[in-house]
Design an enzyme around this catalytic site. Structure first.
Site, PDB file in Angstrom:
ATOM      1  N   CYS A  57       0.891  -1.170   0.000  1.00  0.00           N
ATOM      2  CA  CYS A  57       0.000   0.000   0.000  1.00  0.00           C
ATOM      3  C   CYS A  57       0.925   1.215   0.000  1.00  0.00           C
ATOM      4  O   CYS A  57       1.179   1.804   1.043  1.00  0.00           O
ATOM      5  CB  CYS A  57      -0.883   0.005   1.244  1.00  0.00           C
ATOM      6  SG  CYS A  57      -1.786  -1.534   1.488  1.00  0.00           S
ATOM      7  N   ALA A  81       1.424   4.273  -2.034  1.00  0.00           N
ATOM      8  CA  ALA A  81       1.338   5.683  -2.447  1.00  0.00           C
ATOM      9  C   ALA A  81       1.079   6.611  -1.253  1.00  0.00           C
ATOM     10  O   ALA A  81       0.388   6.201  -0.324  1.00  0.00           O
ATOM     11  CB  ALA A  81       0.221   5.846  -3.471  1.00  0.00           C
ATOM     12  N   PRO A  82       1.617   7.838  -1.267  1.00  0.00           N
ATOM     13  CA  PRO A  82       2.408   8.458  -2.333  1.00  0.00           C
ATOM     14  C   PRO A  82       3.877   8.052  -2.368  1.00  0.00           C
ATOM     15  O   PRO A  82       4.594   8.485  -3.261  1.00  0.00           O
ATOM     16  CB  PRO A  82       2.268   9.950  -2.044  1.00  0.00           C
ATOM     17  CG  PRO A  82       2.086  10.021  -0.552  1.00  0.00           C
ATOM     18  CD  PRO A  82       1.309   8.787  -0.180  1.00  0.00           C
ATOM     19  N   GLY A  99       6.447   7.627   0.472  1.00  0.00           N
ATOM     20  CA  GLY A  99       7.499   7.951   1.441  1.00  0.00           C
ATOM     21  C   GLY A  99       8.280   6.723   1.874  1.00  0.00           C
ATOM     22  O   GLY A  99       9.516   6.723   1.922  1.00  0.00           O
ATOM     23  N   LYS A 100       7.530   5.656   2.158  1.00  0.00           N
ATOM     24  CA  LYS A 100       8.218   4.459   2.657  1.00  0.00           C
ATOM     25  C   LYS A 100       8.883   3.703   1.506  1.00  0.00           C
ATOM     26  O   LYS A 100       9.949   3.108   1.685  1.00  0.00           O
ATOM     27  CB  LYS A 100       7.244   3.585   3.440  1.00  0.00           C
ATOM     28  CG  LYS A 100       6.750   4.338   4.661  1.00  0.00           C
ATOM     29  CD  LYS A 100       5.629   3.705   5.396  1.00  0.00           C
ATOM     30  CE  LYS A 100       5.054   4.653   6.420  1.00  0.00           C
ATOM     31  NZ  LYS A 100       4.008   5.548   5.929  1.00  0.00           N
ATOM     32  N   ARG A 110      -3.114   7.842  -7.273  1.00  0.00           N
ATOM     33  CA  ARG A 110      -2.072   7.790  -6.231  1.00  0.00           C
ATOM     34  C   ARG A 110      -0.871   6.974  -6.715  1.00  0.00           C
ATOM     35  O   ARG A 110       0.272   7.275  -6.384  1.00  0.00           O
ATOM     36  CB  ARG A 110      -2.637   7.225  -4.920  1.00  0.00           C
ATOM     37  CG  ARG A 110      -3.589   8.212  -4.225  1.00  0.00           C
ATOM     38  CD  ARG A 110      -4.233   7.616  -2.989  1.00  0.00           C
ATOM     39  NE  ARG A 110      -3.305   7.329  -1.910  1.00  0.00           N
ATOM     40  CZ  ARG A 110      -2.925   8.203  -0.977  1.00  0.00           C
ATOM     41  NH1 ARG A 110      -3.395   9.432  -0.995  1.00  0.00           N
ATOM     42  NH2 ARG A 110      -2.087   7.852  -0.026  1.00  0.00           N
ATOM     43  N   ASP A 135       1.534  -0.972   4.829  1.00  0.00           N
ATOM     44  CA  ASP A 135       1.240   0.308   5.487  1.00  0.00           C
ATOM     45  C   ASP A 135      -0.225   0.591   5.178  1.00  0.00           C
ATOM     46  O   ASP A 135      -0.562   1.271   4.219  1.00  0.00           O
ATOM     47  CB  ASP A 135       2.166   1.390   4.926  1.00  0.00           C
ATOM     48  CG  ASP A 135       2.045   2.700   5.680  1.00  0.00           C
ATOM     49  OD1 ASP A 135       1.876   2.661   6.910  1.00  0.00           O
ATOM     50  OD2 ASP A 135       2.106   3.761   5.044  1.00  0.00           O
ATOM     51  N   CYS A 164      -1.480   4.529  10.943  1.00  0.00           N
ATOM     52  CA  CYS A 164      -1.316   5.799  11.656  1.00  0.00           C
ATOM     53  C   CYS A 164      -2.581   6.027  12.485  1.00  0.00           C
ATOM     54  O   CYS A 164      -3.170   7.103  12.451  1.00  0.00           O
ATOM     55  CB  CYS A 164      -1.019   6.946  10.692  1.00  0.00           C
ATOM     56  SG  CYS A 164      -2.235   7.159   9.413  1.00  0.00           S
TER      57      CYS A 164
HETATM   58  C1  LIG Z   1      -1.472   4.903   4.614  1.00  0.00           C
HETATM   59  S1  LIG Z   1      -1.563   5.056   2.915  1.00  0.00           S
HETATM   60  C2  LIG Z   1       0.037   4.591   2.406  1.00  0.00           C
HETATM   61  C3  LIG Z   1       1.108   5.627   2.616  1.00  0.00           C
HETATM   62  C4  LIG Z   1       2.419   5.205   1.989  1.00  0.00           C
HETATM   63  N1  LIG Z   1       2.862   3.916   2.476  1.00  0.00           N
HETATM   64  C5  LIG Z   1       3.529   6.217   2.162  1.00  0.00           C
HETATM   65  O1  LIG Z   1       4.414   6.014   2.983  1.00  0.00           O
HETATM   66  O2  LIG Z   1       3.536   7.222   1.432  1.00  0.00           O
HETATM   67  C6  LIG Z   1      -2.509   3.664   2.441  1.00  0.00           C
HETATM   68  C7  LIG Z   1      -2.579   3.442   0.938  1.00  0.00           C
HETATM   69  O3  LIG Z   1      -3.218   2.182   0.731  1.00  0.00           O
HETATM   70  C8  LIG Z   1      -3.891   2.228  -0.500  1.00  0.00           C
HETATM   71  N2  LIG Z   1      -4.843   1.105  -0.498  1.00  0.00           N
HETATM   72  C9  LIG Z   1      -6.082   1.025   0.035  1.00  0.00           C
HETATM   73  N3  LIG Z   1      -6.602  -0.193  -0.142  1.00  0.00           N
HETATM   74  C10 LIG Z   1      -5.660  -0.926  -0.791  1.00  0.00           C
HETATM   75  C11 LIG Z   1      -5.605  -2.269  -1.267  1.00  0.00           C
HETATM   76  N4  LIG Z   1      -6.613  -3.092  -1.100  1.00  0.00           N
HETATM   77  N5  LIG Z   1      -4.493  -2.671  -1.907  1.00  0.00           N
HETATM   78  C12 LIG Z   1      -3.449  -1.819  -2.091  1.00  0.00           C
HETATM   79  N6  LIG Z   1      -3.448  -0.534  -1.671  1.00  0.00           N
HETATM   80  C13 LIG Z   1      -4.533  -0.106  -1.026  1.00  0.00           C
HETATM   81  C14 LIG Z   1      -4.496   3.618  -0.515  1.00  0.00           C
HETATM   82  O4  LIG Z   1      -4.778   4.054  -1.844  1.00  0.00           O
HETATM   83  C15 LIG Z   1      -3.397   4.455   0.149  1.00  0.00           C
HETATM   84  O5  LIG Z   1      -2.578   5.073  -0.805  1.00  0.00           O
END
Ligand SMILES: C[S@@+](CC[C@H](N)C(=O)[O-])C[C@H]1O[C@@H](n2cnc3c(N)ncnc32)[C@H](O)[C@@H]1O
Length: 456
Positions: free
Chosen positions: A110, A112-113, A115-116, A139, A179, A232
Protein backbone atom coordinates in the site's frame (compact mmCIF):
# COMPACT_ATOMS: atom_id res chain seq x y z
CA UNK A 1 -9.27 21.06 18.28
CA UNK A 2 -12.73 19.52 18.73
CA UNK A 3 -12.43 15.73 18.82
CA UNK A 4 -15.35 13.26 18.56
CA UNK A 5 -16.75 12.28 21.97
CA UNK A 6 -16.70 8.55 21.18
CA UNK A 7 -13.01 8.84 20.21
CA UNK A 8 -12.17 10.63 23.45
CA UNK A 9 -13.93 7.97 25.53
CA UNK A 10 -12.06 5.19 23.74
CA UNK A 11 -8.74 6.94 24.25
CA UNK A 12 -9.47 7.48 27.93
CA UNK A 13 -10.07 3.74 28.34
CA UNK A 14 -6.91 2.95 26.40
CA UNK A 15 -4.60 5.44 28.09
CA UNK A 16 -5.91 5.69 31.67
CA UNK A 17 -3.57 8.00 33.63
CA UNK A 18 -1.83 9.21 30.47
CA UNK A 19 -5.01 10.54 28.88
CA UNK A 20 -4.50 14.15 30.08
CA UNK A 21 -0.98 14.29 28.62
CA UNK A 22 -2.29 12.79 25.39
CA UNK A 23 -5.00 15.49 25.14
CA UNK A 24 -2.47 18.20 25.82
CA UNK A 25 -0.38 17.04 22.87
CA UNK A 26 -3.15 18.38 20.60
CA UNK A 27 -2.25 21.89 21.72
CA UNK A 28 1.34 21.47 20.52
CA UNK A 29 2.41 22.09 16.93
CA UNK A 30 2.80 18.96 14.81
CA UNK A 31 6.29 17.71 14.09
CA UNK A 32 7.49 18.14 10.51
CA UNK A 33 10.22 15.97 9.04
CA UNK A 34 12.33 15.23 6.01
CA UNK A 35 14.57 12.28 5.29
CA UNK A 36 17.87 12.23 3.43
CA UNK A 37 17.62 10.07 0.32
CA UNK A 38 20.55 7.71 0.81
CA UNK A 39 20.57 6.93 -2.92
CA UNK A 40 21.90 10.45 -3.43
CA UNK A 41 23.36 11.85 -0.23
CA UNK A 42 24.30 10.88 3.30
CA UNK A 43 22.43 12.42 6.22
CA UNK A 44 25.57 14.32 7.29
CA UNK A 45 26.16 15.73 3.82
CA UNK A 46 22.52 16.77 3.47
CA UNK A 47 22.62 18.53 6.82
CA UNK A 48 25.68 20.46 5.71
CA UNK A 49 24.04 21.39 2.39
CA UNK A 50 20.66 22.51 3.67
CA UNK A 51 20.28 26.27 4.10
CA UNK A 52 18.14 25.83 7.23
CA UNK A 53 18.55 24.13 10.60
CA UNK A 54 17.43 20.53 11.17
CA UNK A 55 17.55 18.16 14.14
CA UNK A 56 17.86 14.37 14.05
CA UNK A 57 14.86 12.05 14.43
CA UNK A 58 15.86 9.49 17.11
CA UNK A 59 14.45 6.40 15.38
CA UNK A 60 15.71 7.07 11.85
CA UNK A 61 19.39 7.82 11.12
CA UNK A 62 18.48 9.63 7.87
CA UNK A 63 15.54 11.55 9.37
CA UNK A 64 15.42 15.19 10.49
CA UNK A 65 12.94 17.57 12.05
CA UNK A 66 12.59 21.04 10.53
CA UNK A 67 10.58 24.05 11.56
CA UNK A 68 7.64 24.15 9.15
CA UNK A 69 6.56 27.57 10.36
CA UNK A 70 9.84 28.99 9.06
CA UNK A 71 10.94 26.93 6.03
CA UNK A 72 9.42 25.19 3.02
CA UNK A 73 11.81 22.41 2.02
CA UNK A 74 9.69 21.44 -1.00
CA UNK A 75 10.58 24.82 -2.51
CA UNK A 76 14.28 24.20 -3.00
CA UNK A 77 16.20 22.86 -6.02
CA UNK A 78 17.67 20.11 -3.81
CA UNK A 79 14.17 18.72 -3.32
CA UNK A 80 13.77 18.60 -7.12
CA UNK A 81 17.13 16.82 -7.32
CA UNK A 82 15.69 14.14 -4.99
CA UNK A 83 18.12 14.76 -2.13
CA UNK A 84 15.36 14.34 0.45
CA UNK A 85 11.76 13.31 0.90
CA UNK A 86 9.37 15.23 3.12
CA UNK A 87 7.98 12.69 5.56
CA UNK A 88 6.22 12.86 8.89
CA UNK A 89 8.83 11.67 11.45
CA UNK A 90 6.77 8.77 12.87
CA UNK A 91 6.20 7.48 9.32
CA UNK A 92 9.95 6.83 9.11
CA UNK A 93 9.72 3.92 11.56
CA UNK A 94 8.04 1.12 9.50
CA UNK A 95 10.80 0.90 6.86
CA UNK A 96 13.40 1.06 9.64
CA UNK A 97 11.75 -1.94 11.29
CA UNK A 98 11.50 -3.88 8.01
CA UNK A 99 15.23 -3.15 7.41
CA UNK A 100 15.64 -4.66 3.94
CA UNK A 101 19.17 -5.59 2.96
CA UNK A 102 20.70 -4.76 -0.45
CA UNK A 103 19.77 -7.51 -2.90
CA UNK A 104 16.48 -8.53 -1.28
CA UNK A 105 13.05 -8.64 -2.91
CA UNK A 106 10.70 -6.26 -1.19
CA UNK A 107 7.00 -5.50 -1.64
CA UNK A 108 5.42 -2.24 -0.48
CA UNK A 109 1.80 -3.28 -0.84
CA UNK A 110 0.00 0.00 0.00
CA UNK A 111 2.69 2.35 -1.18
CA UNK A 112 1.34 5.68 -2.45
CA UNK A 113 2.41 8.46 -2.33
CA UNK A 114 5.67 6.67 -1.64
CA UNK A 115 7.50 7.95 1.44
CA UNK A 116 8.22 4.46 2.66
CA UNK A 117 8.93 3.11 -0.83
CA UNK A 118 11.61 5.74 -1.34
CA UNK A 119 13.08 4.80 2.04
CA UNK A 120 13.03 1.08 1.14
CA UNK A 121 14.70 1.83 -2.22
CA UNK A 122 17.43 3.66 -0.32
CA UNK A 123 17.97 0.67 1.95
CA UNK A 124 18.21 -1.63 -1.08
CA UNK A 125 20.97 0.60 -2.52
CA UNK A 126 20.22 -0.18 -6.22
CA UNK A 127 20.39 -3.95 -5.57
CA UNK A 128 17.53 -6.44 -5.48
CA UNK A 129 14.01 -5.42 -6.33
CA UNK A 130 11.28 -3.20 -4.91
CA UNK A 131 7.70 -3.73 -6.03
CA UNK A 132 5.67 -0.68 -5.03
CA UNK A 133 1.91 -1.04 -5.39
CA UNK A 134 -1.19 1.01 -4.75
CA UNK A 135 -4.79 0.23 -5.61
CA UNK A 136 -5.65 3.85 -6.40
CA UNK A 137 -4.72 4.78 -10.01
CA UNK A 138 -3.99 8.48 -9.41
CA UNK A 139 -2.07 7.79 -6.23
CA UNK A 140 -0.04 5.15 -8.06
CA UNK A 141 1.02 7.87 -10.56
CA UNK A 142 2.22 10.08 -7.71
CA UNK A 143 4.09 7.06 -6.32
CA UNK A 144 5.88 6.57 -9.64
CA UNK A 145 6.94 10.20 -9.81
CA UNK A 146 8.25 10.22 -6.25
CA UNK A 147 10.25 7.05 -6.87
CA UNK A 148 11.64 8.47 -10.10
CA UNK A 149 12.57 11.79 -8.51
CA UNK A 150 14.46 9.94 -5.80
CA UNK A 151 16.37 7.79 -8.31
CA UNK A 152 14.85 4.41 -7.35
CA UNK A 153 16.08 2.50 -10.38
CA UNK A 154 15.22 -1.03 -9.22
CA UNK A 155 11.54 -0.31 -8.54
CA UNK A 156 8.48 -1.71 -10.29
CA UNK A 157 5.29 0.31 -9.84
CA UNK A 158 1.93 -1.47 -9.97
CA UNK A 159 -1.70 -0.42 -9.60
CA UNK A 160 -3.19 -3.70 -8.44
CA UNK A 161 -5.30 -5.50 -5.89
CA UNK A 162 -3.42 -7.73 -3.43
CA UNK A 163 -5.10 -10.91 -4.70
CA UNK A 164 -4.07 -10.26 -8.31
CA UNK A 165 -0.49 -9.53 -7.20
CA UNK A 166 -0.45 -12.76 -5.20
CA UNK A 167 -1.19 -14.76 -8.36
CA UNK A 168 2.03 -13.51 -9.98
CA UNK A 169 4.33 -13.16 -6.97
CA UNK A 170 3.69 -16.45 -5.15
CA UNK A 171 6.38 -17.06 -2.48
CA UNK A 172 8.48 -14.29 -4.05
CA UNK A 173 9.31 -11.61 -1.47
CA UNK A 174 11.86 -11.63 1.35
CA UNK A 175 10.10 -8.72 3.00
CA UNK A 176 6.68 -7.12 2.75
CA UNK A 177 5.47 -3.80 4.11
CA UNK A 178 1.74 -3.38 4.68
CA UNK A 179 1.24 0.31 5.49
CA UNK A 180 -2.50 -0.15 5.64
CA UNK A 181 -5.27 2.33 4.91
CA UNK A 182 -6.68 3.27 8.32
CA UNK A 183 -8.96 5.61 10.23
CA UNK A 184 -6.02 8.00 10.71
CA UNK A 185 -6.57 8.82 14.38
CA UNK A 186 -2.84 9.47 14.73
CA UNK A 187 -3.01 12.18 12.06
CA UNK A 188 -5.74 14.35 13.60
CA UNK A 189 -3.18 17.02 14.51
CA UNK A 190 -1.58 16.97 11.08
CA UNK A 191 -4.74 16.63 9.01
CA UNK A 192 -7.93 17.94 10.70
CA UNK A 193 -9.97 16.51 7.78
CA UNK A 194 -9.41 13.08 9.29
CA UNK A 195 -11.39 14.22 12.35
CA UNK A 196 -14.45 15.00 10.22
CA UNK A 197 -14.54 11.57 8.59
CA UNK A 198 -13.87 9.61 11.80
CA UNK A 199 -16.64 7.42 13.25
CA UNK A 200 -16.80 4.08 15.04
CA UNK A 201 -18.28 2.64 11.85
CA UNK A 202 -15.28 3.97 9.90
CA UNK A 203 -12.93 2.15 12.29
CA UNK A 204 -14.86 -1.10 11.72
CA UNK A 205 -14.83 -0.54 7.94
CA UNK A 206 -11.05 0.02 7.89
CA UNK A 207 -10.48 -3.02 10.11
CA UNK A 208 -12.36 -5.16 7.54
CA UNK A 209 -10.29 -3.68 4.64
CA UNK A 210 -7.05 -4.29 6.48
CA UNK A 211 -8.00 -7.92 7.15
CA UNK A 212 -8.78 -8.34 3.47
CA UNK A 213 -5.38 -6.91 2.47
CA UNK A 214 -3.47 -8.98 5.06
CA UNK A 215 -5.22 -12.16 3.86
CA UNK A 216 -3.13 -12.14 0.65
CA UNK A 217 0.23 -11.39 2.25
CA UNK A 218 1.36 -14.91 3.34
CA UNK A 219 1.05 -16.23 -0.22
CA UNK A 220 3.55 -13.64 -1.49
CA UNK A 221 6.17 -14.15 1.23
CA UNK A 222 9.02 -16.61 0.90
CA UNK A 223 9.33 -19.17 3.71
CA UNK A 224 11.07 -17.47 6.64
CA UNK A 225 10.30 -13.97 5.34
CA UNK A 226 9.35 -10.85 7.30
CA UNK A 227 6.26 -8.63 7.26
CA UNK A 228 5.88 -5.20 8.80
CA UNK A 229 2.32 -3.99 9.37
CA UNK A 230 1.77 -0.33 10.17
CA UNK A 231 -1.03 2.18 10.60
CA UNK A 232 -1.32 5.80 11.66
CA UNK A 233 -4.18 5.11 14.03
CA UNK A 234 -4.63 4.22 17.70
CA UNK A 235 -7.65 1.92 17.60
CA UNK A 236 -6.79 -1.61 18.82
CA UNK A 237 -9.32 -3.00 16.29
CA UNK A 238 -6.99 -1.85 13.50
CA UNK A 239 -3.76 -2.73 15.32
CA UNK A 240 -3.30 -5.37 18.06
CA UNK A 241 -6.68 -7.03 17.53
CA UNK A 242 -6.14 -7.07 13.77
CA UNK A 243 -2.82 -8.85 14.20
CA UNK A 244 -4.25 -11.13 16.88
CA UNK A 245 -6.78 -12.41 14.35
CA UNK A 246 -4.09 -12.75 11.69
CA UNK A 247 -1.81 -14.75 13.98
CA UNK A 248 -4.67 -17.00 15.12
CA UNK A 249 -5.29 -17.89 11.47
CA UNK A 250 -1.57 -18.22 10.60
CA UNK A 251 0.24 -20.20 13.32
CA UNK A 252 3.37 -20.25 11.12
CA UNK A 253 3.84 -16.52 11.83
CA UNK A 254 5.13 -14.99 15.07
CA UNK A 255 5.01 -11.44 16.32
CA UNK A 256 8.59 -10.30 16.77
CA UNK A 257 7.79 -6.91 18.23
CA UNK A 258 5.55 -3.90 17.98
CA UNK A 259 5.73 -0.21 18.77
CA UNK A 260 3.23 2.51 19.32
CA UNK A 261 4.42 6.03 18.79
CA UNK A 262 2.33 8.38 20.95
CA UNK A 263 2.29 12.13 20.27
CA UNK A 264 2.56 12.86 24.01
CA UNK A 265 5.69 10.72 24.30
CA UNK A 266 7.65 11.39 21.10
CA UNK A 267 8.11 14.26 18.65
CA UNK A 268 5.89 12.79 15.96
CA UNK A 269 2.30 11.86 15.15
CA UNK A 270 0.56 8.66 16.27
CA UNK A 271 1.72 5.44 14.65
CA UNK A 272 1.57 1.69 15.17
CA UNK A 273 4.23 -0.62 13.73
CA UNK A 274 4.51 -4.41 14.17
CA UNK A 275 6.98 -6.93 12.82
CA UNK A 276 5.86 -10.47 11.98
CA UNK A 277 8.20 -13.25 10.99
CA UNK A 278 7.35 -16.40 9.18
CA UNK A 279 8.65 -19.52 10.93
CA UNK A 280 10.10 -21.60 8.16
CA UNK A 281 8.33 -24.92 8.30
CA UNK A 282 9.17 -26.21 4.85
CA UNK A 283 12.05 -25.88 2.40
CA UNK A 284 12.32 -22.88 0.12
CA UNK A 285 9.66 -22.96 -2.51
CA UNK A 286 10.59 -22.23 -6.08
CA UNK A 287 10.11 -18.57 -6.90
CA UNK A 288 8.40 -17.72 -10.18
CA UNK A 289 10.74 -17.91 -13.15
CA UNK A 290 11.79 -14.76 -14.96
CA UNK A 291 10.95 -14.64 -18.64
CA UNK A 292 13.82 -14.65 -21.07
CA UNK A 293 14.44 -11.16 -22.33
CA UNK A 294 15.48 -10.82 -25.97
CA UNK A 295 18.85 -9.14 -26.56
CA UNK A 296 18.69 -5.45 -27.31
CA UNK A 297 18.38 -4.75 -31.06
CA UNK A 298 21.61 -3.38 -32.61
CA UNK A 299 19.79 -0.18 -33.67
CA UNK A 300 18.79 0.51 -30.04
CA UNK A 301 22.34 -0.15 -28.80
CA UNK A 302 23.60 2.23 -31.47
CA UNK A 303 21.12 4.94 -30.40
CA UNK A 304 22.26 4.55 -26.76
CA UNK A 305 25.91 4.64 -27.82
CA UNK A 306 25.40 7.83 -29.87
CA UNK A 307 23.72 9.50 -26.91
CA UNK A 308 26.41 8.35 -24.46
CA UNK A 309 29.16 9.60 -26.79
CA UNK A 310 27.44 12.99 -26.95
CA UNK A 311 27.11 13.44 -23.18
CA UNK A 312 30.06 11.45 -21.76
CA UNK A 313 32.41 11.31 -24.74
CA UNK A 314 32.34 7.50 -24.66
CA UNK A 315 30.01 5.20 -26.58
CA UNK A 316 29.87 2.55 -23.86
CA UNK A 317 29.35 4.98 -20.94
CA UNK A 318 25.68 3.94 -20.67
CA UNK A 319 26.61 0.40 -19.63
CA UNK A 320 28.43 1.73 -16.57
CA UNK A 321 25.34 3.48 -15.13
CA UNK A 322 23.27 0.33 -15.00
CA UNK A 323 22.62 -1.49 -11.72
CA UNK A 324 23.78 -5.08 -11.48
CA UNK A 325 21.50 -8.03 -12.12
CA UNK A 326 19.33 -6.82 -14.94
CA UNK A 327 19.04 -6.14 -18.64
CA UNK A 328 18.05 -3.33 -20.95
CA UNK A 329 14.93 -3.98 -22.99
CA UNK A 330 12.99 -2.04 -25.57
CA UNK A 331 9.20 -2.09 -25.57
CA UNK A 332 7.18 -0.06 -28.05
CA UNK A 333 9.85 2.64 -28.23
CA UNK A 334 10.50 2.71 -24.46
CA UNK A 335 14.00 1.73 -23.37
CA UNK A 336 14.10 0.32 -19.82
CA UNK A 337 16.46 -1.44 -17.48
CA UNK A 338 14.65 -4.34 -15.81
CA UNK A 339 15.72 -6.54 -12.94
CA UNK A 340 16.51 -10.11 -14.00
CA UNK A 341 14.57 -11.30 -10.93
CA UNK A 342 11.29 -9.94 -12.23
CA UNK A 343 8.78 -12.63 -13.17
CA UNK A 344 6.43 -12.24 -16.15
CA UNK A 345 3.93 -9.49 -15.28
CA UNK A 346 1.35 -10.29 -17.92
CA UNK A 347 -2.16 -9.31 -16.89
CA UNK A 348 -1.07 -6.89 -14.15
CA UNK A 349 -1.58 -3.13 -14.32
CA UNK A 350 2.01 -1.94 -14.37
CA UNK A 351 2.96 1.72 -14.46
CA UNK A 352 6.67 0.96 -14.72
CA UNK A 353 8.50 -2.35 -14.96
CA UNK A 354 11.95 -0.91 -14.24
CA UNK A 355 14.14 2.15 -14.81
CA UNK A 356 12.88 4.10 -17.81
CA UNK A 357 16.08 5.23 -19.53
CA UNK A 358 14.37 7.01 -22.40
CA UNK A 359 12.42 6.67 -25.61
CA UNK A 360 13.30 6.21 -29.25
CA UNK A 361 12.28 9.00 -31.56
CA UNK A 362 12.96 8.49 -35.26
CA UNK A 363 15.69 6.05 -34.27
CA UNK A 364 17.38 8.51 -31.88
CA UNK A 365 17.54 8.06 -28.12
CA UNK A 366 15.73 10.71 -26.06
CA UNK A 367 16.74 10.52 -22.37
CA UNK A 368 14.00 10.47 -19.73
CA UNK A 369 13.72 12.52 -16.58
CA UNK A 370 14.02 9.22 -14.66
CA UNK A 371 17.40 8.60 -16.32
CA UNK A 372 18.80 11.95 -15.16
CA UNK A 373 17.58 11.44 -11.60
CA UNK A 374 18.63 7.80 -11.38
CA UNK A 375 22.22 8.29 -12.58
CA UNK A 376 24.79 7.26 -10.00
CA UNK A 377 27.02 10.04 -8.66
CA UNK A 378 30.09 9.28 -10.83
CA UNK A 379 27.97 9.36 -13.99
CA UNK A 380 26.79 12.87 -13.09
CA UNK A 381 30.33 13.99 -12.28
CA UNK A 382 31.77 12.50 -15.47
CA UNK A 383 29.21 13.99 -17.88
CA UNK A 384 31.13 16.25 -20.26
CA UNK A 385 28.06 17.95 -21.69
CA UNK A 386 26.76 19.35 -18.44
CA UNK A 387 25.18 22.60 -17.36
CA UNK A 388 25.85 23.37 -13.69
CA UNK A 389 23.88 25.50 -11.32
CA UNK A 390 24.57 26.20 -7.70
CA UNK A 391 21.98 26.76 -4.99
CA UNK A 392 24.63 28.14 -2.63
CA UNK A 393 23.93 31.75 -3.57
CA UNK A 394 20.72 33.59 -4.39
CA UNK A 395 21.53 34.30 -8.04
CA UNK A 396 22.49 30.68 -8.71
CA UNK A 397 19.47 29.36 -6.90
CA UNK A 398 17.22 31.67 -8.90
CA UNK A 399 18.76 30.42 -12.17
CA UNK A 400 18.14 26.79 -11.07
CA UNK A 401 14.51 27.63 -10.20
CA UNK A 402 14.05 29.25 -13.63
CA UNK A 403 15.24 26.01 -15.21
CA UNK A 404 12.80 24.04 -12.99
CA UNK A 405 10.01 26.36 -14.11
CA UNK A 406 10.72 25.45 -17.72
CA UNK A 407 12.01 28.93 -18.60
CA UNK A 408 14.97 29.89 -20.78
CA UNK A 409 18.09 28.25 -19.39
CA UNK A 410 20.26 30.95 -17.78
CA UNK A 411 23.60 29.33 -18.33
CA UNK A 412 26.92 31.08 -18.75
CA UNK A 413 27.59 32.64 -22.11
CA UNK A 414 29.56 30.09 -23.97
CA UNK A 415 28.82 28.46 -27.28
CA UNK A 416 26.95 25.37 -26.05
CA UNK A 417 27.55 22.35 -28.32
CA UNK A 418 24.61 20.66 -30.00
CA UNK A 419 22.97 17.65 -28.37
CA UNK A 420 21.96 16.61 -24.87
CA UNK A 421 23.37 18.24 -21.75
CA UNK A 422 22.80 16.99 -18.23
CA UNK A 423 21.62 19.81 -15.95
CA UNK A 424 22.83 19.64 -12.35
CA UNK A 425 22.70 21.67 -9.15
CA UNK A 426 25.82 21.46 -6.98
CA UNK A 427 26.68 18.12 -8.59
CA UNK A 428 23.18 16.56 -8.35
CA UNK A 429 21.23 15.91 -11.54
CA UNK A 430 18.04 17.89 -12.16
CA UNK A 431 17.16 17.03 -15.77
CA UNK A 432 18.17 17.71 -19.37
CA UNK A 433 18.74 20.59 -21.74
CA UNK A 434 19.51 20.46 -25.45
CA UNK A 435 22.10 22.52 -27.29
CA UNK A 436 20.94 24.15 -30.53
CA UNK A 437 22.52 27.12 -32.31
CA UNK A 438 24.91 27.72 -29.39
CA UNK A 439 22.01 28.00 -26.87
CA UNK A 440 20.50 25.56 -24.43
CA UNK A 441 16.87 24.60 -24.87
CA UNK A 442 15.06 23.71 -21.64
CA UNK A 443 13.95 20.06 -21.69
CA UNK A 444 12.56 19.93 -18.14
CA UNK A 445 9.26 18.01 -18.51
CA UNK A 446 5.98 19.92 -17.96
CA UNK A 447 4.62 17.45 -15.37
CA UNK A 448 7.69 17.98 -13.15
CA UNK A 449 7.90 21.75 -13.15
CA UNK A 450 8.14 24.15 -10.27
CA UNK A 451 4.65 25.58 -10.19
CA UNK A 452 3.96 29.08 -11.48
CA UNK A 453 3.31 31.77 -8.97
CA UNK A 454 5.42 30.15 -6.28
CA UNK A 455 8.44 31.96 -5.05
CA UNK A 456 11.91 30.70 -5.80
C1 LIG B 1 -1.47 4.90 4.61
S1 LIG B 1 -1.56 5.06 2.91
C2 LIG B 1 0.04 4.59 2.41
C3 LIG B 1 1.11 5.63 2.62
C4 LIG B 1 2.42 5.21 1.99
N1 LIG B 1 2.86 3.92 2.48
C5 LIG B 1 3.53 6.22 2.16
O1 LIG B 1 4.41 6.01 2.98
O2 LIG B 1 3.54 7.22 1.43
C6 LIG B 1 -2.51 3.66 2.44
C7 LIG B 1 -2.58 3.44 0.94
O3 LIG B 1 -3.22 2.18 0.73
C8 LIG B 1 -3.89 2.23 -0.50
N2 LIG B 1 -4.84 1.11 -0.50
C9 LIG B 1 -6.08 1.02 0.03
N3 LIG B 1 -6.60 -0.19 -0.14
C10 LIG B 1 -5.66 -0.93 -0.79
C11 LIG B 1 -5.60 -2.27 -1.27
N4 LIG B 1 -6.61 -3.09 -1.10
N5 LIG B 1 -4.49 -2.67 -1.91
C12 LIG B 1 -3.45 -1.82 -2.09
N6 LIG B 1 -3.45 -0.53 -1.67
C13 LIG B 1 -4.53 -0.11 -1.03
C14 LIG B 1 -4.50 3.62 -0.52
O4 LIG B 1 -4.78 4.05 -1.84
C15 LIG B 1 -3.40 4.45 0.15
O5 LIG B 1 -2.58 5.07 -0.80
Amino acid sequence: MKLPQAFLEKMQDLLGGEFAAFLQSYELPRAAGLRANSLKVTAAKLRALLPFAVEPVPWCPDGFYYDDAAVRPAKHPYFYAGLYYIQEPSAMLPAQMLAPQPGERVLDLCAAPGGKSVQLAGQLARQGLLVANDIHPQRAKALLKNLERCGAVNAVVCNETPDRLARVFAGFFDKILVDAPCSGEGMFRKDPDMVRTWSEQAVAKYAAWQADILRHVPAMLRPGGTVVYSTCTFSPEENEKQLGRFLAGHPDFALEGSERLWPHKVRGEGHFVAKLVHRQTSGDEPVPASPRRPPLAPAVRQALADFARQVWGQADAWEAWLPEGGTVVERAGHVLWESAALPGLKGLRILRSGWLLGTLEKGRFRPSQALALGLPEPAVAEARQRCDFTARDEAGRYAAVRYLRGETVQADERDWPAGWHLVAVDGFALGWAKGAGGWLKNEYPPGWRWEDGEEG
